[in-house]
Structures are given as C-alpha cells and as structure tokens.
Design a protein around this motif. Structure first.
Motif, PDB file in Angstrom:
ATOM      1  N   ASP A 287     -39.368  -4.180 -47.721  1.00  9.93           N
ATOM      2  CA  ASP A 287     -38.870  -5.605 -48.580  1.00  9.93           C
ATOM      3  C   ASP A 287     -38.042  -6.724 -47.511  1.00  9.93           C
ATOM      4  O   ASP A 287     -37.813  -7.517 -48.510  1.00  9.93           O
ATOM      5  CB  ASP A 287     -37.137  -4.659 -48.858  1.00  9.93           C
ATOM      6  N   ARG A 288     -38.049  -6.460 -46.735  1.00  9.62           N
ATOM      7  CA  ARG A 288     -37.547  -7.997 -46.025  1.00  9.62           C
ATOM      8  C   ARG A 288     -38.795  -9.210 -45.471  1.00  9.62           C
ATOM      9  O   ARG A 288     -38.951 -10.030 -45.726  1.00  9.62           O
ATOM     10  CB  ARG A 288     -37.178  -7.523 -44.377  1.00  9.62           C
ATOM     11  N   VAL A 289     -40.023  -8.357 -45.407  1.00  3.52           N
ATOM     12  CA  VAL A 289     -41.345  -8.867 -45.584  1.00  3.52           C
ATOM     13  C   VAL A 289     -40.955  -9.117 -47.494  1.00  3.52           C
ATOM     14  O   VAL A 289     -42.024 -10.569 -47.480  1.00  3.52           O
ATOM     15  CB  VAL A 289     -42.374  -8.551 -44.953  1.00  3.52           C
ATOM     16  N   LEU A 290     -40.994  -9.111 -47.981  1.00  2.00           N
ATOM     17  CA  LEU A 290     -41.115  -9.926 -49.812  1.00  2.00           C
ATOM     18  C   LEU A 290     -40.471 -10.898 -49.603  1.00  2.00           C
ATOM     19  O   LEU A 290     -40.557 -11.289 -50.857  1.00  2.00           O
ATOM     20  CB  LEU A 290     -40.714  -8.730 -50.519  1.00  2.00           C
ATOM     21  N   VAL A 291     -39.239 -10.246 -49.098  1.00  2.10           N
ATOM     22  CA  VAL A 291     -38.560 -11.329 -49.417  1.00  2.10           C
ATOM     23  C   VAL A 291     -39.011 -12.554 -48.479  1.00  2.10           C
ATOM     24  O   VAL A 291     -38.392 -13.671 -49.265  1.00  2.10           O
ATOM     25  CB  VAL A 291     -36.874 -10.939 -48.659  1.00  2.10           C
ATOM     26  N   VAL A 292     -38.888 -12.659 -47.386  1.00  2.00           N
ATOM     27  CA  VAL A 292     -39.533 -13.536 -46.842  1.00  2.00           C
ATOM     28  C   VAL A 292     -40.910 -14.186 -47.485  1.00  2.00           C
ATOM     29  O   VAL A 292     -41.189 -15.864 -47.144  1.00  2.00           O
ATOM     30  CB  VAL A 292     -40.531 -13.191 -45.545  1.00  2.00           C
ATOM     31  N   ALA A 293     -41.564 -13.310 -48.377  1.00  2.00           N
ATOM     32  CA  ALA A 293     -43.140 -14.189 -48.978  1.00  2.00           C
ATOM     33  C   ALA A 293     -42.519 -14.611 -49.955  1.00  2.00           C
ATOM     34  O   ALA A 293     -43.221 -16.025 -50.652  1.00  2.00           O
ATOM     35  CB  ALA A 293     -43.744 -12.753 -49.038  1.00  2.00           C
ATOM     36  N   ARG A 294     -41.428 -14.533 -50.772  1.00  4.18           N
ATOM     37  CA  ARG A 294     -40.971 -15.134 -51.935  1.00  4.18           C
ATOM     38  C   ARG A 294     -40.372 -17.112 -51.477  1.00  4.18           C
ATOM     39  O   ARG A 294     -40.723 -17.558 -52.256  1.00  4.18           O
ATOM     40  CB  ARG A 294     -39.997 -14.172 -52.866  1.00  4.18           C
ATOM     41  N   GLU A 295     -39.386 -16.386 -50.625  1.00  3.04           N
ATOM     42  CA  GLU A 295     -38.958 -17.769 -49.684  1.00  3.04           C
ATOM     43  C   GLU A 295     -40.235 -18.527 -49.099  1.00  3.04           C
ATOM     44  O   GLU A 295     -40.134 -19.529 -49.752  1.00  3.04           O
ATOM     45  CB  GLU A 295     -38.523 -17.641 -48.594  1.00  3.04           C
ATOM     46  N   LEU A 296     -40.714 -18.416 -48.654  1.00  3.98           N
ATOM     47  CA  LEU A 296     -42.046 -19.099 -48.472  1.00  3.98           C
ATOM     48  C   LEU A 296     -42.895 -19.268 -49.641  1.00  3.98           C
ATOM     49  O   LEU A 296     -43.565 -20.837 -49.243  1.00  3.98           O
ATOM     50  CB  LEU A 296     -43.371 -18.416 -47.260  1.00  3.98           C
ATOM     51  N   LEU A 297     -43.376 -18.755 -50.516  1.00  9.21           N
ATOM     52  CA  LEU A 297     -44.288 -19.104 -51.916  1.00  9.21           C
ATOM     53  C   LEU A 297     -43.758 -19.799 -52.555  1.00  9.21           C
ATOM     54  O   LEU A 297     -44.041 -20.894 -52.940  1.00  9.21           O
ATOM     55  CB  LEU A 297     -44.129 -17.895 -52.837  1.00  9.21           C
TER      56      LEU A 297
ATOM     57  N   SER B  23     -50.432 -15.341 -40.769  1.00 14.42           N
ATOM     58  CA  SER B  23     -49.694 -15.922 -39.503  1.00 14.42           C
ATOM     59  C   SER B  23     -48.551 -16.298 -39.652  1.00 14.42           C
ATOM     60  O   SER B  23     -47.535 -15.943 -39.278  1.00 14.42           O
ATOM     61  CB  SER B  23     -50.742 -16.619 -38.898  1.00 14.42           C
ATOM     62  N   LEU B  24     -48.262 -17.131 -40.746  1.00 18.07           N
ATOM     63  CA  LEU B  24     -46.416 -17.792 -41.031  1.00 18.07           C
ATOM     64  C   LEU B  24     -45.789 -16.222 -41.823  1.00 18.07           C
ATOM     65  O   LEU B  24     -44.712 -16.930 -40.942  1.00 18.07           O
ATOM     66  CB  LEU B  24     -47.302 -18.553 -42.290  1.00 18.07           C
ATOM     67  N   LEU B  25     -45.799 -15.449 -42.414  1.00 21.35           N
ATOM     68  CA  LEU B  25     -45.289 -14.667 -42.699  1.00 21.35           C
ATOM     69  C   LEU B  25     -45.047 -13.283 -41.661  1.00 21.35           C
ATOM     70  O   LEU B  25     -43.675 -13.633 -41.266  1.00 21.35           O
ATOM     71  CB  LEU B  25     -46.141 -13.808 -44.063  1.00 21.35           C
ATOM     72  N   ALA B  26     -45.675 -13.512 -40.954  1.00 21.15           N
ATOM     73  CA  ALA B  26     -45.612 -12.322 -39.903  1.00 21.15           C
ATOM     74  C   ALA B  26     -44.169 -13.179 -38.490  1.00 21.15           C
ATOM     75  O   ALA B  26     -43.889 -12.461 -38.901  1.00 21.15           O
ATOM     76  CB  ALA B  26     -46.139 -11.979 -38.558  1.00 21.15           C
TER      77      ALA B  26
ATOM     78  N   PRO C 146     -39.396 -19.626 -59.343  1.00 17.84           N
ATOM     79  CA  PRO C 146     -41.205 -20.377 -58.522  1.00 17.84           C
ATOM     80  C   PRO C 146     -41.399 -19.527 -57.577  1.00 17.84           C
ATOM     81  O   PRO C 146     -43.020 -19.663 -57.400  1.00 17.84           O
ATOM     82  CB  PRO C 146     -40.072 -21.099 -57.868  1.00 17.84           C
ATOM     83  N   ALA C 147     -41.088 -18.151 -56.817  1.00 20.03           N
ATOM     84  CA  ALA C 147     -42.473 -17.484 -55.995  1.00 20.03           C
ATOM     85  C   ALA C 147     -42.798 -16.875 -56.968  1.00 20.03           C
ATOM     86  O   ALA C 147     -44.095 -16.889 -56.797  1.00 20.03           O
ATOM     87  CB  ALA C 147     -41.676 -16.613 -55.187  1.00 20.03           C
ATOM     88  N   THR C 148     -42.759 -15.861 -57.677  1.00 19.10           N
ATOM     89  CA  THR C 148     -42.965 -15.097 -59.205  1.00 19.10           C
ATOM     90  C   THR C 148     -44.057 -16.456 -59.863  1.00 19.10           C
ATOM     91  O   THR C 148     -45.448 -15.416 -59.720  1.00 19.10           O
ATOM     92  CB  THR C 148     -42.555 -14.754 -60.183  1.00 19.10           C
ATOM     93  N   ALA C 149     -44.272 -17.107 -60.183  1.00 23.02           N
ATOM     94  CA  ALA C 149     -45.013 -18.235 -60.981  1.00 23.02           C
ATOM     95  C   ALA C 149     -46.398 -18.304 -60.100  1.00 23.02           C
ATOM     96  O   ALA C 149     -47.151 -19.046 -60.465  1.00 23.02           O
ATOM     97  CB  ALA C 149     -43.718 -19.235 -61.562  1.00 23.02           C
ATOM     98  N   SER C 150     -45.934 -19.257 -58.911  1.00 19.73           N
ATOM     99  CA  SER C 150     -47.438 -19.458 -57.835  1.00 19.73           C
ATOM    100  C   SER C 150     -47.943 -18.167 -57.579  1.00 19.73           C
ATOM    101  O   SER C 150     -49.365 -18.959 -57.787  1.00 19.73           O
ATOM    102  CB  SER C 150     -46.369 -20.850 -57.066  1.00 19.73           C
ATOM    103  N   ALA C 151     -47.394 -17.043 -57.376  1.00 14.89           N
ATOM    104  CA  ALA C 151     -47.701 -16.116 -57.227  1.00 14.89           C
ATOM    105  C   ALA C 151     -49.083 -15.494 -58.189  1.00 14.89           C
ATOM    106  O   ALA C 151     -50.050 -15.618 -58.031  1.00 14.89           O
ATOM    107  CB  ALA C 151     -47.426 -14.366 -57.105  1.00 14.89           C
ATOM    108  N   LEU C 152     -48.577 -15.971 -59.717  1.00 11.00           N
ATOM    109  CA  LEU C 152     -49.160 -15.364 -60.612  1.00 11.00           C
ATOM    110  C   LEU C 152     -50.692 -16.423 -60.839  1.00 11.00           C
ATOM    111  O   LEU C 152     -51.293 -16.385 -61.262  1.00 11.00           O
ATOM    112  CB  LEU C 152     -48.858 -15.575 -62.056  1.00 11.00           C
ATOM    113  N   MET C 153     -49.953 -17.703 -60.762  1.00  7.06           N
ATOM    114  CA  MET C 153     -51.373 -18.953 -60.759  1.00  7.06           C
ATOM    115  C   MET C 153     -51.921 -18.376 -60.025  1.00  7.06           C
ATOM    116  O   MET C 153     -53.074 -19.419 -60.618  1.00  7.06           O
ATOM    117  CB  MET C 153     -49.866 -20.298 -60.954  1.00  7.06           C
ATOM    118  N   ALA C 154     -51.371 -18.781 -58.431  1.00  5.79           N
ATOM    119  CA  ALA C 154     -53.165 -18.358 -57.589  1.00  5.79           C
ATOM    120  C   ALA C 154     -53.790 -17.255 -57.772  1.00  5.79           C
ATOM    121  O   ALA C 154     -54.570 -17.486 -57.565  1.00  5.79           O
ATOM    122  CB  ALA C 154     -52.156 -17.319 -56.056  1.00  5.79           C
ATOM    123  N   LEU C 155     -53.121 -15.929 -58.520  1.00  4.98           N
ATOM    124  CA  LEU C 155     -53.868 -15.005 -58.991  1.00  4.98           C
ATOM    125  C   LEU C 155     -54.989 -15.564 -59.831  1.00  4.98           C
ATOM    126  O   LEU C 155     -56.770 -15.453 -59.763  1.00  4.98           O
ATOM    127  CB  LEU C 155     -53.121 -14.117 -59.191  1.00  4.98           C
TER     128      LEU C 155
END
Length: 196
Positions: A21-31, A42-45, A104-113
C-alpha cells in the motif's frame, strides 16, 4: 531443478500489505509528479524506502506495477454498490471510472501502457487484464439486477468515456454518462424493459 526466482510475498500478511500500500501511494505520487517514463524502480525504491528487490518481488514487471496502480486506487469512496436497477448501477460505475481517470497517476499509467501496447506484449497483456478486471467488476455489481453484459457491451459503455477523456480532451459530464447509458439501454433492450 529448483526455481531461482524469489518467492512472491504473501498478500495476507499485514506487513506485506502495508508495504504494498505504501509503495503504491508513492508510485501514484511519482506518476503525478514525474510522469510514467521517469518512474523507475530505483526512484520508487528510494522514495518508498524499500529495496529494488522488494519491488521486483511484488511487481516483476513495470507493467504489473502500473496495473496495480490503476486497479488498487485506494479510494473506495466513489465505487458503486451492487443494485437491482441496471441504469443506476452502470451510471454509478461510469461515474466511478471517470473519477479514477481524473486522477493524474491513473491517467498517466493507462496512457503509458497504451503507448507501449503495440510493440510490448507485456503492456498489451496489462491493458487486457485491466479491461477484463473492470468488465468482471461491473458484472458483479449488476448481479442483483439479473443483467450481465458482454465484452462488446462493456466496450460500448466505456468507449465514449475514454474517448471524451483522452482524445476529445473534454470533461466527461454527468449528462454525457447519462446519454451513453440511455443509448446502450435503448439498443439492447425492448422499450418495455427500460426503467424510467
């Protein structure tokens, strides 16, 4: 011969769940901050205060991470309840989808895929998994109504929302969603079956 791949973490373990859960929150923030191309393990870790090995154990591929970013939004406040009225359930589902795509995180993840899917089988598989997951989720919500929708019906309902959001770049309004649902109901049911 033994399998050299690391064991997958047990999702029922509360410590594992908290880490995910913590990593997914950080991933959303970074996205949202740096976009999908700059989101590296590397950045996510570093930001998530975990090792890269931990990330690879949870998400062996970047696509797997992006799928979980999208499907495990953590915000259940807009997710609809099952119901007996197909119009109400489908409308609530599409509004929930709109809410998720406005992130924004969800939208950018979808567009990247989507951008990678033509040349990357992993990305294409991830998109198919997301679509299948959402299709099944809608059918679960519709179970009390006795209505189940096909993959083609799902595309007819979700397609206009995706088009308006990503190609037309205009807001997906409640009126837009109501029109989509009405057209779908009209095309798939007899007038006597339509709820008022």
């Amino acid at each position: 011969m033994t399998d050299a791949s690391p064991a997958r973490p047990d999702p029922s373990n509360p410590r594992v769940r908290r880490t995910r859960d913590r990593v997914l929150v950080v991933a959303r923030e970074l996205l949202a901050d740096v976009g999908p191309t700059a989101l590296t393990y590397s950045l996510l870790a570093e930001r998530g205060k975990v090792t890269r090995q931990t990330l690879y154990r949870h998400w062996p591929t970047r696509e797997a991470l992006l799928v979980d970013v999208m499907l495990e939004s953590g915000d259940g406040s807009t997710y609809p309840e099952p119901g007996t009225d197909p119009r109400a359930v489908i409308t609530a589902f599409l509004r929930s989808l709109r809410h998720g795509l406005d992130n924004p995180a969800t939208a950018s993840a979808l567009m990247a895929l989507a951008a990678q899917a033509d040349r990357d089988p992993g990305a294409a598989h991830a998109l198919a998994k997301i679509s299948e997951d959402r299709h099944h989720a809608l059918n679960r919500l519709l179970e009390p109504s006795g209505t189940q929708i096909s993959a083609d019906d799902f595309a007819q309902l979700v397609g206009p929302v995706m088009f308006r959001r990503f190609l037309d770049r205009r807001p997906v309004t409640d009126a837009t969603i109501d029109t989509v649902v009405t057209h779908w109901l009209t095309s798939t049911r007899q007038p006597d079956d339509l709820p008022s």
